[in-house]
Design a protein around this motif. Structure first.
Motif, PDB file in Angstrom:
ATOM      1  N   CYS A  27       0.710  -1.284  -0.071  1.00 37.08           N
ATOM      2  CA  CYS A  27      -0.075   0.045   0.064  1.00 37.08           C
ATOM      3  C   CYS A  27       1.110   1.012   0.135  1.00 37.08           C
ATOM      4  CB  CYS A  27      -0.824   0.042   1.177  1.00 37.08           C
ATOM      5  SG  CYS A  27      -1.692  -1.537   1.339  1.00 37.08           S
ATOM      6  N   CYS A  76       1.512   4.038  -2.818  1.00 37.86           N
ATOM      7  CA  CYS A  76       0.752   5.029  -3.002  1.00 37.86           C
ATOM      8  C   CYS A  76       0.414   5.893  -1.824  1.00 37.86           C
ATOM      9  CB  CYS A  76      -0.501   4.718  -3.637  1.00 37.86           C
ATOM     10  SG  CYS A  76      -0.243   3.836  -5.195  1.00 37.86           S
ATOM     11  N   HIS A  77       0.435   5.411  -0.653  1.00 37.00           N
ATOM     12  CA  HIS A  77       0.107   6.033   0.556  1.00 37.00           C
ATOM     13  C   HIS A  77       1.368   6.294   1.460  1.00 37.00           C
ATOM     14  CE1 HIS A  77      -3.952   5.662  -0.349  1.00 37.00           C
ATOM     15  NE2 HIS A  77      -3.751   4.493  -0.655  1.00 37.00           N
ATOM     16  N   ARG A  88       0.825   9.752  -4.753  1.00 42.66           N
ATOM     17  CA  ARG A  88       0.057   9.120  -5.811  1.00 42.66           C
ATOM     18  C   ARG A  88      -1.569   9.020  -5.121  1.00 42.66           C
ATOM     19  NH1 ARG A  88       3.722   4.476  -7.027  1.00 42.66           N
ATOM     20  NH2 ARG A  88       5.068   5.362  -8.900  1.00 42.66           N
ATOM     21  N   LYS A 118     -13.825  -0.032   1.660  1.00 41.56           N
ATOM     22  CA  LYS A 118     -12.754   0.712   0.881  1.00 41.56           C
ATOM     23  C   LYS A 118     -11.651  -0.159   0.016  1.00 41.56           C
ATOM     24  CE  LYS A 118     -10.671   4.224  -1.167  1.00 41.56           C
ATOM     25  NZ  LYS A 118     -11.252   4.532  -2.657  1.00 41.56           N
ATOM     26  N   TYR A 152     -14.290   7.874  -1.848  1.00 36.88           N
ATOM     27  CA  TYR A 152     -13.185   8.365  -2.244  1.00 36.88           C
ATOM     28  C   TYR A 152     -12.625   9.633  -1.240  1.00 36.88           C
ATOM     29  CZ  TYR A 152     -15.821  12.404  -4.309  1.00 36.88           C
ATOM     30  OH  TYR A 152     -16.517  13.580  -4.456  1.00 36.88           O
ATOM     31  N   ALA A 153     -11.437   9.930  -1.379  1.00 40.77           N
ATOM     32  CA  ALA A 153     -10.908  11.055  -0.622  1.00 40.77           C
ATOM     33  C   ALA A 153     -10.927  12.140  -1.167  1.00 40.77           C
ATOM     34  CB  ALA A 153      -9.338  10.380  -0.507  1.00 40.77           C
ATOM     35  N   HIS A 183      -9.672   9.016  -8.447  1.00 42.03           N
ATOM     36  CA  HIS A 183     -10.694   8.069  -8.154  1.00 42.03           C
ATOM     37  C   HIS A 183     -11.374   7.758  -9.441  1.00 42.03           C
ATOM     38  CE1 HIS A 183     -13.537   6.049  -5.809  1.00 42.03           C
ATOM     39  NE2 HIS A 183     -14.531   6.473  -6.545  1.00 42.03           N
ATOM     40  N   ARG A 226      -7.345   4.727  -9.537  1.00 39.07           N
ATOM     41  CA  ARG A 226      -5.859   4.571  -9.301  1.00 39.07           C
ATOM     42  C   ARG A 226      -5.591   3.609  -8.432  1.00 39.07           C
ATOM     43  NH1 ARG A 226      -3.091   8.825 -12.188  1.00 39.07           N
ATOM     44  NH2 ARG A 226      -3.614   7.969 -14.092  1.00 39.07           N
ATOM     45  N   MET A 227      -6.314   3.483  -7.400  1.00 34.61           N
ATOM     46  CA  MET A 227      -6.395   2.456  -6.514  1.00 34.61           C
ATOM     47  C   MET A 227      -6.731   1.168  -6.917  1.00 34.61           C
ATOM     48  SD  MET A 227      -7.313   2.525  -2.477  1.00 34.61           S
ATOM     49  CE  MET A 227      -7.565   0.893  -1.601  1.00 34.61           C
ATOM     50  N   TYR A 257      -7.633  -6.282  -4.301  1.00 36.25           N
ATOM     51  CA  TYR A 257      -7.370  -6.854  -3.101  1.00 36.25           C
ATOM     52  C   TYR A 257      -8.274  -7.921  -2.722  1.00 36.25           C
ATOM     53  CZ  TYR A 257      -3.963  -3.069  -3.388  1.00 36.25           C
ATOM     54  OH  TYR A 257      -2.999  -2.310  -3.507  1.00 36.25           O
ATOM     55  N   PRO A 301      -7.331  13.263   3.952  1.00 37.06           N
ATOM     56  CA  PRO A 301      -8.541  13.812   3.386  1.00 37.06           C
ATOM     57  C   PRO A 301      -9.769  13.291   3.952  1.00 37.06           C
ATOM     58  CG  PRO A 301      -7.439  12.619   1.535  1.00 37.06           C
ATOM     59  CD  PRO A 301      -6.616  12.566   2.780  1.00 37.06           C
TER      60      PRO A 301
HETATM   61  C1  HEC Z   1      -1.796   2.401  -7.095  1.00 37.06           C
HETATM   62  C2  HEC Z   1      -2.052   3.284  -5.972  1.00 37.06           C
HETATM   63  C3  HEC Z   1      -2.595   2.886  -4.748  1.00 37.06           C
HETATM   64  C4  HEC Z   1      -2.545   1.872  -4.154  1.00 37.06           C
HETATM   65  C5  HEC Z   1      -1.402   0.650  -4.344  1.00 37.06           C
HETATM   66  C6  HEC Z   1      -3.331   1.665  -3.103  1.00 37.06           C
HETATM   67  N1  HEC Z   1      -3.997   3.005  -2.977  1.00 37.06           N
HETATM   68 FE1  HEC Z   1      -5.399   3.510  -1.578  1.00 37.06          FE
HETATM   69  N2  HEC Z   1      -5.918   5.163  -2.725  1.00 37.06           N
HETATM   70  C7  HEC Z   1      -5.228   5.524  -4.021  1.00 37.06           C
HETATM   71  C8  HEC Z   1      -5.610   6.682  -4.417  1.00 37.06           C
HETATM   72  C9  HEC Z   1      -5.246   7.573  -5.634  1.00 37.06           C
HETATM   73  C10 HEC Z   1      -6.734   7.197  -3.419  1.00 37.06           C
HETATM   74  C11 HEC Z   1      -7.757   8.414  -3.238  1.00 37.06           C
HETATM   75  C12 HEC Z   1      -8.696   8.315  -4.288  1.00 37.06           C
HETATM   76  C13 HEC Z   1      -9.802   7.311  -3.891  1.00 37.06           C
HETATM   77  O1  HEC Z   1     -10.355   7.310  -2.604  1.00 37.06           O
HETATM   78  O2  HEC Z   1     -10.337   6.257  -4.857  1.00 37.06           O
HETATM   79  C14 HEC Z   1      -6.834   5.916  -2.368  1.00 37.06           C
HETATM   80  C15 HEC Z   1      -7.622   5.962  -1.324  1.00 37.06           C
HETATM   81  C16 HEC Z   1      -7.462   5.327  -0.209  1.00 37.06           C
HETATM   82  C17 HEC Z   1      -8.130   5.324   1.075  1.00 37.06           C
HETATM   83  C18 HEC Z   1      -9.222   6.450   1.452  1.00 37.06           C
HETATM   84  C19 HEC Z   1      -8.499   7.417   2.199  1.00 37.06           C
HETATM   85  C20 HEC Z   1      -9.355   8.891   2.706  1.00 37.06           C
HETATM   86  O3  HEC Z   1      -8.751   9.760   3.033  1.00 37.06           O
HETATM   87  O4  HEC Z   1     -10.608   8.682   2.374  1.00 37.06           O
HETATM   88  C21 HEC Z   1      -8.076   4.326   1.786  1.00 37.06           C
HETATM   89  C22 HEC Z   1      -8.124   3.893   3.345  1.00 37.06           C
HETATM   90  C23 HEC Z   1      -6.973   3.541   1.140  1.00 37.06           C
HETATM   91  N3  HEC Z   1      -6.841   4.110  -0.002  1.00 37.06           N
HETATM   92  C24 HEC Z   1      -6.328   2.378   1.596  1.00 37.06           C
HETATM   93  C25 HEC Z   1      -5.371   1.609   0.758  1.00 37.06           C
HETATM   94  C26 HEC Z   1      -4.917   0.232   1.221  1.00 37.06           C
HETATM   95  C27 HEC Z   1      -5.140  -0.406   2.854  1.00 37.06           C
HETATM   96  C28 HEC Z   1      -3.894  -0.201   0.424  1.00 37.06           C
HETATM   97  C29 HEC Z   1      -3.137  -1.269   0.349  1.00 37.06           C
HETATM   98  C30 HEC Z   1      -3.985  -2.685   0.411  1.00 37.06           C
HETATM   99  C31 HEC Z   1      -4.052   0.865  -0.863  1.00 37.06           C
HETATM  100  N4  HEC Z   1      -4.964   2.018  -0.169  1.00 37.06           N
HETATM  101  C32 HEC Z   1      -3.619   0.940  -2.053  1.00 37.06           C
HETATM  102  C33 HEC Z   1      -4.386   4.927  -4.599  1.00 37.06           C
HETATM  103  C34 HEC Z   1      -3.862   3.635  -4.305  1.00 37.06           C
END
Ligand code: HEC
Length: 359
Positions: free
Chosen positions: A169, A172-173, A184, A203, A211-212, A219, A223-224, A228, A255
C-alpha cells in the motif's frame, strides 16, 4: 533516398502494429516499448545497408576504428540494458522472507503446542504412577508444565501493519512520513479518526465505495487497485483495517472520505478504542453512549478482541449540535455532534478513544 523513406514508412507501420498488437495481447508498457525498440533496431540495420561504403582503412587507423566501434556498441548495450526498469533482488528477497517468517512463526507455535501436550502426557503418567504407588506414603506433588508464552505471535495491529507492507500500500500512501514519494494517494496517518473498521474494509475490497476528498480525478481513473478482494484473506483485510483504524493523528492531512455508494443514514456512529494505560486494547469492555437531548436514548456496544467498538445512535437532523457522553468502566468523555443537517454526503460519525484503569 526514396528507398530509405520507404523503409522508414514500413518501420513506422510495424512499430504501430507492435505497440498496439502487444497492447491488445495484454503486455505491460515496458514490453510494448521493447518491441517497438526492436523494430527501430531493424530499421537501423536496413538503413545501414543503404549507406555508402566506407573508405578502406588499414594500419593503426583500422585498429582505432575497430576499437571505437567496439566501444560504441558496448556503451549502447550496457547503457540500454540498464535503462530498463530493474528489480532489486534484495527487495524481492525481503518480501519472500516476510511471508516465510509468518509461516515459520505458525509452525513454531504449533511445535510449542505439541511439546506442551507431550509434557502434559508425561505429567499425567507420573501422576498415575504416584497414584499406583501411593500406599499411605507421601506422593510427590505433580506439576503440570505451564503452557509457554506464544512468543512470536503478532497482535492484530502488528499483523495489520505487516499486511500493509506485504500488499505494498506504501507505493501510493504515506504513513509516518514513509511511503509514496510521488503523492499518488492520500496520507493515511489520521484515517482512524475518519473511517470505521468496516468502512476501511469496504474501501480496500471495493475502491469505488468512497473517495478521498481532493482525489476525485484519481478516483475516477481508478488509481487505487481493485485486486485486493481476490488476493486478501478475510483475516488479512480485518487485520489491515484494524491497524489503519488505530492511526489517529489529527495534525496529519488525511483527506475526508466522501461516500459514493452508501447514503448517509439518519443516525450517528461513535467508534474507537478502549485501552489500558499500557496502550493495549481492552476486549469485552462495555461502552455506553448517550446524547443529551430531550427524550433521547443511549446505546451500548462491546469492544472486540482488539478493543474496538462501534455504537449507532438514533439522532435526527434536529439533534445536530447535541452533546454526547461516552463512557466505559467509569471513564467518561464528551463530544459535540456538530453535523450539518443539510449535508447528505458526509457521514455522521465521531471517533473517540477511552483509556481506562488497568484490569
Ligand atoms: C496504485 C496506487 C494505490 C495503491 C497501491 C493503494 N491505494 Fe489506496 N488510494 C489510492 C488513491 C489514488 C486514493 C484516493 C482516491 C480514492 O479514494 O479512490 C486512495 C484512497 C484510499 C483510502 C481512502 C483515504 C481517505 O482519506 O478517504 C484508503 C483507506 C486507502 N486508499 C487504503 C489503501 C490500502 C489499505 C491499500 C493497500 C492494500 C491501498 N490503499 C493501496 C491509490 C492507491
Amino acid at each position: 533516398m526514396s528507398a530509405s523513406i520507404k523503409k522508414i514508412a514500413v518501420a513506422a507501420v510495424l512499430a504501430l502494429a507492435a505497440w498496439f498488437g502487444s497492447g491488445a495481447l495484454g503486455f505491460p508498457h515496458v514490453f510494448q516499448a521493447m518491441f517497438v525498440a526492436y523494430v527501430a533496431l531493424g530499421l537501423a540495420v536496413f538503413l545501414l545497408l543503404d549507406a555508402p561504403p566506407m573508405p578502406r582503412l588499414s594500419g593503426w587507423a583500422a585498429v582505432a576504428a575497430l576499437l571505437g566501434f567496439y566501444l560504441v556498441l558496448s556503451v549502447m548495450y550496457i547503457g540500454g540494458a540498464s535503462s530498463w526498469p530493474q528489480y532489486d533482488p534484495e527487495v524481492e528477497k525481503g518480501k519472500i522472507e516476510k511471508i516465510l517468517k509468518r509461516k515459520r512463526v505458525v509452525v513454531l507455535a504449533e511445535q510449542g503446542r505439541v511439546e506442551t501436550m507431550l509434557q502434559r502426557v508425561q505429567a499425567l503418567q507420573e501422576n498415575s504412577q504416584t497414584v499406583m504407588t501411593r500406599l499411605g506414603r507421601f506422593a510427590p506433588s505433580v506439576q503440570v508444565a505451564e503452557a509457554p508464552q506464544n512468543q512470536g505471535a503478532l497482535t492484530v495491529v502488528e499483523r495489520g501493519a505487516e499486511v500493509y507492507d506485504l500488499y505494498e500500500c506504501y507505493n501510493c500512501h504515506k504513513i509516518g512520513g514513509k511511503g509514496s514519494v510521488k503523492k499518488r494517494g492520500p496520507i493515511l496517518d489520521n484515517i482512524g479518526s475518519l473511517l470505521t473498521v468496516n468502512d476501511i474494509k469496504q474501501k480496500i475490497f471495493d475502491p469505488t465505495y468512497l473517495y478521498a476528498e481532493g482525489f476525485e480525478k484519481e478516483h475516477k481513473k481508478g488509481r487505487m487497485p481493485d485486486k485486493y478482494k481476490e488476493l486478501m484473506t478475510e483475516e488479512e483485510v480485518l487485520a489491515l483495517a484494524t491497524y489503519l483504524s488505530t492511526l489517529k493523528d489529527p495534525t496529519a492531512e488525511t483527506p475526508k472520505p466522501v461516500f459514493v455508494k452508501a447514503n448517509v443514514e439518519h443516525g450517528f456512529t461513535v467508534f474507537g478504542y478502549v485501552r489500558e494505560p499500557s496502550g493495549r486494547g481492552l476486549p469485552g469492555a462495555e461502552v455506553h453512549a448517550m446524547p443529551r437531548v430531550k427524550g433521547g436514548h443511549g446505546a451500548s456496544g462491546k469492544t472486540n478482541e482488539s478493543g474496538y467498538y462501534e455504537i449507532f445512535l438514533h439522532m435526527h437532523n434536529e439533534n445536530a449540535g447535541a452533546t454526547v457522553d461516552v463512557s466505559a468502566q467509569g471513564v467518561k468523555k464528551t463530544f459535540v455532534a456538530d453535523y450539518d443537517p443539510s449535508d447528505t454526503i458526509t457521514r455522521r460519525q465521531q471517533s473517540l478513544d477511552l483509556t481506562v484503569a488497568a484490569q
